[in-house]
Design an enzyme around this catalytic site. Structure first.
Site, PDB file in Angstrom:
ATOM      1  N   ALA A 142      24.450 -19.345  -2.615  1.00 37.15           N
ATOM      2  CA  ALA A 142      23.033 -19.645  -2.358  1.00 37.15           C
ATOM      3  C   ALA A 142      22.344 -20.265  -3.567  1.00 37.15           C
ATOM      4  CB  ALA A 142      22.298 -18.364  -1.951  1.00 37.15           C
ATOM      5  N   ASP A 173      29.341 -16.137  -0.269  1.00 40.45           N
ATOM      6  CA  ASP A 173      27.924 -16.466  -0.096  1.00 40.45           C
ATOM      7  C   ASP A 173      27.544 -17.314  -1.310  1.00 40.45           C
ATOM      8  OD1 ASP A 173      25.234 -16.597   0.300  1.00 40.45           O
ATOM      9  OD2 ASP A 173      24.906 -14.439   0.514  1.00 40.45           O
ATOM     10  N   LYS A 206      17.229 -22.732  -2.303  1.00 41.39           N
ATOM     11  CA  LYS A 206      16.888 -22.748  -3.725  1.00 41.39           C
ATOM     12  C   LYS A 206      17.169 -24.106  -4.363  1.00 41.39           C
ATOM     13  CE  LYS A 206      17.304 -18.476  -2.392  1.00 41.39           C
ATOM     14  NZ  LYS A 206      16.686 -17.221  -2.347  1.00 41.39           N
TER      15      LYS A 206
HETATM   16  C1  LMR Z   1      16.104 -12.895  -2.929  1.00 43.42           C
HETATM   17  O1  LMR Z   1      17.177 -12.313  -3.106  1.00 43.42           O
HETATM   18  O2  LMR Z   1      15.049 -12.558  -3.490  1.00 43.42           O
HETATM   19  C2  LMR Z   1      16.047 -14.088  -2.017  1.00 43.42           C
HETATM   20  O3  LMR Z   1      17.304 -14.358  -1.490  1.00 43.42           O
HETATM   21  C3  LMR Z   1      15.002 -13.985  -0.978  1.00 43.42           C
HETATM   22  C4  LMR Z   1      15.344 -13.015   0.104  1.00 43.42           C
HETATM   23  O4  LMR Z   1      15.308 -13.430   1.266  1.00 43.42           O
HETATM   24  O5  LMR Z   1      15.618 -11.844  -0.185  1.00 43.42           O
END
Ligand code: LMR
Length: 394
Positions: free
Chosen positions: A210, A208, A243
């Site tokens: 992100a 993953d 992000k």
């Molecule tokens: C987080 O971890 O705060 C972000 O990825 C937003 C979410 O959807 O949880």
């Protein structure tokens, strides 16, 4: 029928977001949900995104369907961003998905479709929604040791020992960079050991990613993903543009499935397309098109990378300021890990009671597992947080 429904557990990150909104205290500080905020507390639309959107509005002639996998140009641009040329393009199947969460969900569904007996090993802790989706899909989930709450670094020995318990065909979920929620990451030598274990035991790697560009830089943050993808037999990668392009609400994600030379990539691609069709048909297009426009235009790409780099360096400066302030107030180095962690988050490693105390006494909001979003701070609020942490006796 509807009256039979049971109340579902609230997502702890989203519940915290709602609680913060309701808090009337003007001094409140939001270190909860993983959304980047600048020093003014604003989540800006990036310059390159604005320009790409302006072009799209001017030039787009149709809003007709694109295709179940999304625009192939988006897949190519994202494969290039995440993997560069580490893997032969012919071995990669890819679909656009509604955000990184959509990619994670489709990846788990693909696992279930291909091997219903597979178990998924997740880090302890991991992003709570990983566990929630796995549970919802009925996939057996096993946590492997990851965060050492004493050193606030990776418990690498524990991690390897737990992964040794995995059986052939089990999936190992790894965070490509900027581990969420802890901020503690493996170095490349440790990644190589994980790769060796995956190959030795016949495991499936799932990554993953992100937060590419939020840790050590765009290329540096992709290094582990490229190492894994180029060294294992099969690999699933869930990517997100939320992000690093700041397109949170546009839901812009991608799932890549890398197979070896003996597997027909068309078969894998067909399964990914099928899963998209079953779940939502066509993936969202706007964010993907914006991202493609940026990545394929050298000027826009350079401007985007420069703004992302400013963002990254700003977060690093906040980390250093917080570590220094805590060192000054506590007279000890025990918070030095804050400057070592990377990405948007750090887990400070305290109890839910302490987290609650910070919320009640100081209107400081962090997730119950003591994850804080560094980007929720600014130069003025860092000393406030540091003092509150010391006053609470953390
Ligand atoms: C987080 O971890 O705060 C972000 O990825 C937003 C979410 O959807 O949880």
């Amino acid at each position: 029928m509807l009256s039979n429904l049971k109340a579902q557990p609230a997502d702890k990150i989203l519940a915290l977001m709602a609680k913060f909104k309701e808090d009337p205290r003007s001094t409140k500080i939001d270190l909860g949900v993983g959304v980047y905020k600048n020093a003014q507390g604003v989540t800006p639309v990036m310059r390159a995104v604005k320009e790409a959107e302006r072009r799209l509005v001017a030039e787009q002639t149709s809003k007709s369907y694109v295709g179940l996998a999304g625009d192939p140009a988006y897949a190519n641009a994202m494969i290039d961003l995440v993997l560069s040329d580490s893997v032969a393009r012919d071995n990669i199947a890819a679909v656009a998905t509604p955000g990184g969460t959509g990619a994670v969900r489709q990846a788990f569904e693909l696992v279930k479709m291909a091997n219903p007996a597979a178990r998924v090993f997740v880090s302890n802790p991991t992003w709570p929604n990983h566990v929630s989706i796995l549970k919802y899909l009925g996939i057996e989930t096993i946590a492997y040791r990851y965060f050492d709450s004493e050193t606030r670094a990776v418990d690498f020995e524990g991690m390897l020992a737990d992964l040794t318990e995995a059986r052939e065909g089990d999936v190992v979920l790894l965070h490509g960079c900027c581990h969420n929620p802890t901020g503690a990451n493996l170095n490349l030598t440790q990644w190589q050991s994980v790769v060796d274990l995956i190959n030795e035991k016949g495991l499936i790697a799932m990554i993953d990613i992100a937060y590419q560009g939020f840790g050590d830089g765009l290329e540096e943050d992709a290094a582990a993903t490229r190492l894994v993808a180029s060294s294992v037999k099969e690999c699933l990668i869930a990517g997100s543009c939320s992000k690093n392009f700041g397109v949170y609400r546009e839901r812009t994600g991608i799932l890549m499935a890398i197979s070896d030379d003996n597997t027909d990539t068309k078969l894998v691609q067909g399964s990914l397309n099928f899963l998209n069709r079953q779940n939502f048909s066509f993936p969202p297009d706007h964010g993907a098109r914006v991202v493609t426009t940026i990545l394929t235009d050298p000027e826009l790409r350079a401007d985007w990378a420069a703004e992302l780099e400013e963002t990254r360096l700003g977060m690093l400066a906040l980390r250093q300021q917080l570590a220094d302030e805590l060192q000054r107030l506590s007279g000890s180095d025990r918070f030095g890990f804050l400057a070592q962690h990377r990405g948007m988050f750090s887990q400070i490693g305290t109890t839910p009671d302490m987290v609650e105390k910070l919320r009640a006494d100081n209107a400081i909001y962090m997730v119950g597992d003591s994850r804080m979003n560094i980007a929720g701070l600014n130069a003025d609020t860092v000393p406030v947080l540091a003092k509150a942490i010391i006053d609470a006796g953390i």
